[in-house]
Design a protein around this motif. Structure first.
Motif, PDB file in Angstrom:
ATOM      1  N   SER A 106     -12.067  12.126 -12.888  1.00  0.00           N
ATOM      2  CA  SER A 106     -11.594  12.814 -11.689  1.00  0.00           C
ATOM      3  C   SER A 106     -10.332  12.153 -11.135  1.00  0.00           C
ATOM      4  O   SER A 106      -9.383  12.831 -10.745  1.00  0.00           O
ATOM      5  CB  SER A 106     -12.697  12.819 -10.631  1.00  0.00           C
ATOM      6  N   LYS A 140      -8.166  10.341 -12.869  1.00  0.00           N
ATOM      7  CA  LYS A 140      -7.077  10.601 -13.812  1.00  0.00           C
ATOM      8  C   LYS A 140      -6.488  11.994 -13.596  1.00  0.00           C
ATOM      9  O   LYS A 140      -5.271  12.174 -13.656  1.00  0.00           O
ATOM     10  CB  LYS A 140      -7.567  10.468 -15.253  1.00  0.00           C
ATOM     11  N   GLU A 141      -7.349  12.981 -13.351  1.00  0.00           N
ATOM     12  CA  GLU A 141      -6.880  14.341 -13.103  1.00  0.00           C
ATOM     13  C   GLU A 141      -6.053  14.410 -11.821  1.00  0.00           C
ATOM     14  O   GLU A 141      -5.023  15.083 -11.772  1.00  0.00           O
ATOM     15  CB  GLU A 141      -8.056  15.310 -13.024  1.00  0.00           C
ATOM     16  N   LYS A 142      -6.492  13.719 -10.778  1.00  0.00           N
ATOM     17  CA  LYS A 142      -5.746  13.709  -9.516  1.00  0.00           C
ATOM     18  C   LYS A 142      -4.392  13.027  -9.691  1.00  0.00           C
ATOM     19  O   LYS A 142      -3.387  13.487  -9.143  1.00  0.00           O
ATOM     20  CB  LYS A 142      -6.555  13.014  -8.426  1.00  0.00           C
ATOM     21  N   ALA A 164      -2.616  12.877 -12.459  1.00  0.00           N
ATOM     22  CA  ALA A 164      -1.768  13.810 -13.206  1.00  0.00           C
ATOM     23  C   ALA A 164      -1.255  14.924 -12.294  1.00  0.00           C
ATOM     24  O   ALA A 164      -0.086  15.330 -12.389  1.00  0.00           O
ATOM     25  CB  ALA A 164      -2.551  14.395 -14.373  1.00  0.00           C
ATOM     26  N   GLU A 165      -2.113  15.401 -11.399  1.00  0.00           N
ATOM     27  CA  GLU A 165      -1.713  16.449 -10.457  1.00  0.00           C
ATOM     28  C   GLU A 165      -0.629  15.939  -9.505  1.00  0.00           C
ATOM     29  O   GLU A 165       0.371  16.624  -9.260  1.00  0.00           O
ATOM     30  CB  GLU A 165      -2.938  16.904  -9.656  1.00  0.00           C
ATOM     31  N   TYR A 166      -0.793  14.720  -8.988  1.00  0.00           N
ATOM     32  CA  TYR A 166       0.206  14.142  -8.093  1.00  0.00           C
ATOM     33  C   TYR A 166       1.514  13.872  -8.823  1.00  0.00           C
ATOM     34  O   TYR A 166       2.595  14.011  -8.240  1.00  0.00           O
ATOM     35  CB  TYR A 166      -0.313  12.853  -7.451  1.00  0.00           C
ATOM     36  N   ASP A 167       1.453  13.486 -10.088  1.00  0.00           N
ATOM     37  CA  ASP A 167       2.668  13.287 -10.865  1.00  0.00           C
ATOM     38  C   ASP A 167       3.455  14.595 -11.001  1.00  0.00           C
ATOM     39  O   ASP A 167       4.686  14.595 -10.918  1.00  0.00           O
ATOM     40  CB  ASP A 167       2.345  12.733 -12.250  1.00  0.00           C
ATOM     41  N   LYS A 168       2.747  15.696 -11.195  1.00  0.00           N
ATOM     42  CA  LYS A 168       3.409  16.996 -11.298  1.00  0.00           C
ATOM     43  C   LYS A 168       4.066  17.377  -9.973  1.00  0.00           C
ATOM     44  O   LYS A 168       5.192  17.875  -9.947  1.00  0.00           O
ATOM     45  CB  LYS A 168       2.407  18.072 -11.711  1.00  0.00           C
ATOM     46  N   VAL A 169       3.360  17.130  -8.863  1.00  0.00           N
ATOM     47  CA  VAL A 169       3.914  17.426  -7.541  1.00  0.00           C
ATOM     48  C   VAL A 169       5.153  16.572  -7.298  1.00  0.00           C
ATOM     49  O   VAL A 169       6.186  17.071  -6.827  1.00  0.00           O
ATOM     50  CB  VAL A 169       2.855  17.195  -6.435  1.00  0.00           C
ATOM     51  N   ARG A 227       8.076  17.904  -9.232  1.00  0.00           N
ATOM     52  CA  ARG A 227       8.638  19.117  -8.632  1.00  0.00           C
ATOM     53  C   ARG A 227       9.478  18.779  -7.404  1.00  0.00           C
ATOM     54  O   ARG A 227      10.562  19.332  -7.210  1.00  0.00           O
ATOM     55  CB  ARG A 227       7.520  20.091  -8.248  1.00  0.00           C
TER      56      ARG A 227
END
Length: 162
Positions: free
Chosen positions: A11, A13-15, A17-22, A25
């Motif tokens: 969980s 690791k997924e967060k 990765a999500e923050y890295d994408k944000v 952007r």
């Protein structure tokens, strides 16, 4: 309990990765981030971290104090009027220093296959000083270029492209 820890780790690791994408952007929409990311070895994470830490870099007179603040300059030993440079000081922000060093290492990958002036300089530096000293030299150079880009803004961009 072991299974719960693994779920928690996945969980997290997924967060991340999500923050890295944000973060990526956001970095692509910010003018200062875009300027920094034009430099070799500076990605969205490094650019965003530098801007968050130093802003427009007006707290530093020039790029050398920034590199010293990041711990990318050699310590000095002097005796009898002779000065001898030592290892890097590793003072300041370890996270930013790590990002710049990793960026410098990425610049060195494949540099021998490129023909631009920066890659030729990198290859000659590796030959003269060795791999790790070249890494630190490139990281320090990138720190100075980042200072100039943040301090001078578009004026630096116009000067550096000519």
């Amino acid at each position: 309990i072991y299974f719960t820890l693994l779920e928690s780790q996945e969980s997290i690791k997924e967060k991340i990765a999500e923050y890295d994408k944000v973060l990526s952007r956001v970095a692509k929409t910010d003018h200062r981030n875009q300027q920094l990311m034009e430099l070799k070895g500076i990605g969205s994470t490094t650019a965003s971290s530098l801007i968050a830490s130093i802003g427009n870099a007006h707290d530093f007179k020039n790029g050398r104090p920034l590199a010293a603040w990041l711990g990318l300059t050699p310590s000095q030993y002097s005796s009898g009027g002779k000065s001898k440079p030592g290892k890097i000081t590793k003072a300041g922000d370890a996270y930013l220093r790590t990002l710049l060093v990793q960026g410098a290492r990425s610049v060195m990958i494949g540099a021998e296959n490129r023909t631009d002036s920066f890659s030729r300089w990198v290859c000659s530096l590796i030959g003269r000083r060795g791999y790790w000293r070249a890494v630190v030299a490139i990281a320090a150079k990138n720190a100075r270029l980042c200072w100039a880009s943040l301090h001078y803004g578009d004026d630096f961009r116009l000067y550096s492209t000519t």
